[in-house]
Design a protein around this motif. Structure first.
Motif, PDB file in Angstrom:
ATOM      1  N   GLU A   1       0.885  -1.197   0.030  1.00  0.00           N
ATOM      2  CA  GLU A   1       0.074  -0.033  -0.112  1.00  0.00           C
ATOM      3  C   GLU A   1       0.833   1.292   0.291  1.00  0.00           C
ATOM      4  OE1 GLU A   1      -3.196   0.422  -0.288  1.00  0.00           O
ATOM      5  OE2 GLU A   1      -3.551  -1.718  -0.170  1.00  0.00           O
TER       6      GLU A   1
ATOM      7  N   ASP B   1       0.887   5.640  -1.267  1.00  0.00           N
ATOM      8  CA  ASP B   1       0.070   6.718  -1.032  1.00  0.00           C
ATOM      9  C   ASP B   1      -0.974   6.819  -1.888  1.00  0.00           C
ATOM     10  OD1 ASP B   1       1.139   7.493   1.572  1.00  0.00           O
ATOM     11  OD2 ASP B   1       2.884   8.879   0.430  1.00  0.00           O
ATOM     12  N   ASP B   2      -0.459   6.757  -3.090  1.00  0.00           N
ATOM     13  CA  ASP B   2      -1.574   7.025  -4.446  1.00  0.00           C
ATOM     14  C   ASP B   2      -1.811   5.758  -5.120  1.00  0.00           C
ATOM     15  OD1 ASP B   2       1.100   6.670  -5.028  1.00  0.00           O
ATOM     16  OD2 ASP B   2       0.973   8.364  -6.551  1.00  0.00           O
ATOM     17  N   TYR B   3      -1.355   4.661  -4.724  1.00  0.00           N
ATOM     18  CA  TYR B   3      -1.688   3.270  -5.393  1.00  0.00           C
ATOM     19  C   TYR B   3      -1.299   2.223  -4.618  1.00  0.00           C
ATOM     20  CZ  TYR B   3       3.285   2.573  -6.352  1.00  0.00           C
ATOM     21  OH  TYR B   3       4.610   2.297  -6.002  1.00  0.00           O
TER      22      TYR B   3
ATOM     23  N   ASN C   1      -3.024  -0.687  -8.627  1.00  0.00           N
ATOM     24  CA  ASN C   1      -4.481  -0.123  -8.479  1.00  0.00           C
ATOM     25  C   ASN C   1      -4.022   1.518  -8.303  1.00  0.00           C
ATOM     26  OD1 ASN C   1      -5.947  -2.259  -8.936  1.00  0.00           O
ATOM     27  ND2 ASN C   1      -5.878  -2.813  -6.699  1.00  0.00           N
ATOM     28  N   THR C   2      -4.393   2.450  -9.211  1.00  0.00           N
ATOM     29  CA  THR C   2      -4.201   3.873  -8.879  1.00  0.00           C
ATOM     30  C   THR C   2      -5.561   4.396  -8.716  1.00  0.00           C
ATOM     31  OG1 THR C   2      -4.065   4.534 -11.271  1.00  0.00           O
ATOM     32  CG2 THR C   2      -2.016   3.528 -10.068  1.00  0.00           C
ATOM     33  N   SER C   3      -5.658   5.901  -8.499  1.00  0.00           N
ATOM     34  CA  SER C   3      -6.808   6.829  -8.621  1.00  0.00           C
ATOM     35  C   SER C   3      -7.118   7.041 -10.126  1.00  0.00           C
ATOM     36  CB  SER C   3      -6.389   7.971  -7.875  1.00  0.00           C
ATOM     37  OG  SER C   3      -5.482   8.668  -8.614  1.00  0.00           O
ATOM     38  N   THR C   4      -6.457   6.944 -10.909  1.00  0.00           N
ATOM     39  CA  THR C   4      -6.914   7.189 -12.285  1.00  0.00           C
ATOM     40  C   THR C   4      -7.227   5.703 -13.093  1.00  0.00           C
ATOM     41  OG1 THR C   4      -4.621   7.149 -12.928  1.00  0.00           O
ATOM     42  CG2 THR C   4      -5.476   9.188 -12.440  1.00  0.00           C
TER      43      THR C   4
ATOM     44  N   THR D   1      -8.321   1.678 -12.625  1.00  0.00           N
ATOM     45  CA  THR D   1      -8.703   0.742 -11.611  1.00  0.00           C
ATOM     46  C   THR D   1      -7.697  -0.474 -11.574  1.00  0.00           C
ATOM     47  OG1 THR D   1     -10.856   1.370 -12.382  1.00  0.00           O
ATOM     48  CG2 THR D   1     -10.594  -0.733 -11.117  1.00  0.00           C
TER      49      THR D   1
END
Length: 348
Positions: A215, A217-219, A270-273, A275
């Protein structure tokens, strides 16, 4: 005067008769009378000039007849024995005179039959001697083989198990894998009761599994890997039968030579942009070409042809060839594998 003349006549007549009687006795008694009284024999007793006193009078002739009959019987027996000996000698001569050309003659047939029976008996004796010799050699050979097999055994071992865990660094994300092995095994006694050595040559296949989650911060990242290794293994184990029984305890050394290896590394991000993003890398986790380890084995001897065992191997060398590992998440891992297999050995 007349009386004198009569007396003179009587005396003269007596003298004449006496002289005549003496001459006649010597002539008659000396031959005919003795013969009549002595069974027809004129011989005197003990060579004397007197007749045999035991053979004079009534009954002398009867005793002499019995003696004559006994003498005749003895002579007949002697003649019969001589005749029998003569006949046996003749039969022996006839048998000796038999030739192959006379084999059809009855007497020669009997001789040939007896000779054949004797020869058959000799052949039977020879056969018995040969059979005893063969059986003795067979017994010796069998005893030799049994003695050798009791000191040396050759067979096959088949096993399967798991690589349970790793000792080392960064080992937490490695999961339980599986393995299988098959090969030949040889055992020999070491001269101490209950102590023997075992050497094997086997082909072994190993599957290792890796799973990790990260895990950031962003992915987030999910990693999965499968590592396949094929080895030639040479285990050398010293075993001891506890109390001379069926349970054995063994300690030894295992050498693994790499035949081939492969790996597959799957990474999911997996990132915010986005899936999900999958990436697969092949053969980015190379393994070492040589593996070494210690062996602990507990076995049970079912019979002289079958035994089962639980074998644990602890590696001393790193599974991965760290110098050429591509994946950063496992680049610094040091994996000393622990393997456990259950095996069955079948001896010839």
């Amino acid at each position: 005067m007349k009386l004198f003349r009569v007396l003179t006549t009587i005396i003269f007549s007596g003298i004449v008769c006496s002289a005549f009687a003496q001459d006649s006795y010597e002539a008659d008694v000396d031959s005919a009378w003795i013969a009549s009284q002595n069974g027809g024999s004129t011989e005197m007793n003990d060579g004397s000039d007197e007749p045999n006193p035991e053979c004079i009078g009534d009954g002398c002739g009867e005793a002499t007849a019995e003696s004559t009959t006994e003498q005749a019987s003895n002579e007949a027996v002697a003649e019969s024995a001589a005749e029998k000996t003569k006949n046996e000698g003749a039969d022996s001569d006839e048998e000796e005179d038999c030739t192959p050309a006379d084999s059809l003659l009855p007497e020669c047939k009997d001789s040939a039959s007896e000779t054949k029976v004797a020869s058959s008996d000799d052949d039977d004796d020879d056969d018995d001697t040969y059979d005893r010799y063969t059986n003795e050699n067979a017994d010796i050979s069998r005893a030799s083989r049994e003695g050798f097999s009791s000191g040396f055994s050759l067979g096959f071992r088949f096993g399967g198990g798991f690589n349970l865990f790793f000792i080392g660094e960064e080992t937490d994300d490695w999961r339980i894998g599986y393995e299988a092995t098959a090969g030949i095994i040889a055992q020999t006694k070491l001269g101490i009761e209950g102590l023997f050595a075992s050497v094997g040559l086997s082909f072994s296949y190993f599957r290792y599994r890796y799973e990790a989650d990260f895990e950031f911060d962003d992915y987030s990242e999910e990693d999965e890997a499968k590592v396949n290794v094929a080895l030639f293994e040479i285990p050398v184990i010293i075993k001891y039968a506890i109390g001379g029984g069926n349970i054995t305890l063994g300690l030894g050394f295992d050498l693994g030579l790499k035949l081939t290896g492969s790996s597959e590394f799957d990474q999911t991000i997996n990132t915010s942009t986005t899936t999900e993003q999958d990436d697969t890398h092949d053969n980015t986790l190379p393994t070492a070409g040589l593996e070494m380890g210690a062996v602990l084995e507990i076995g049970y001897i079912v019979n002289k042809n079958v035994s089962v065992d639980l074998r644990v191997i602890q590696r001393f060398t790193n599974l991965l060839n760290s110098d050429v590992v591509f994946e950063s998440s496992v680049k610094d891992a040091k994996l000393l594998g622990t393997h456990a297999t259950i095996g069955i050995s079948l001896f010839l």
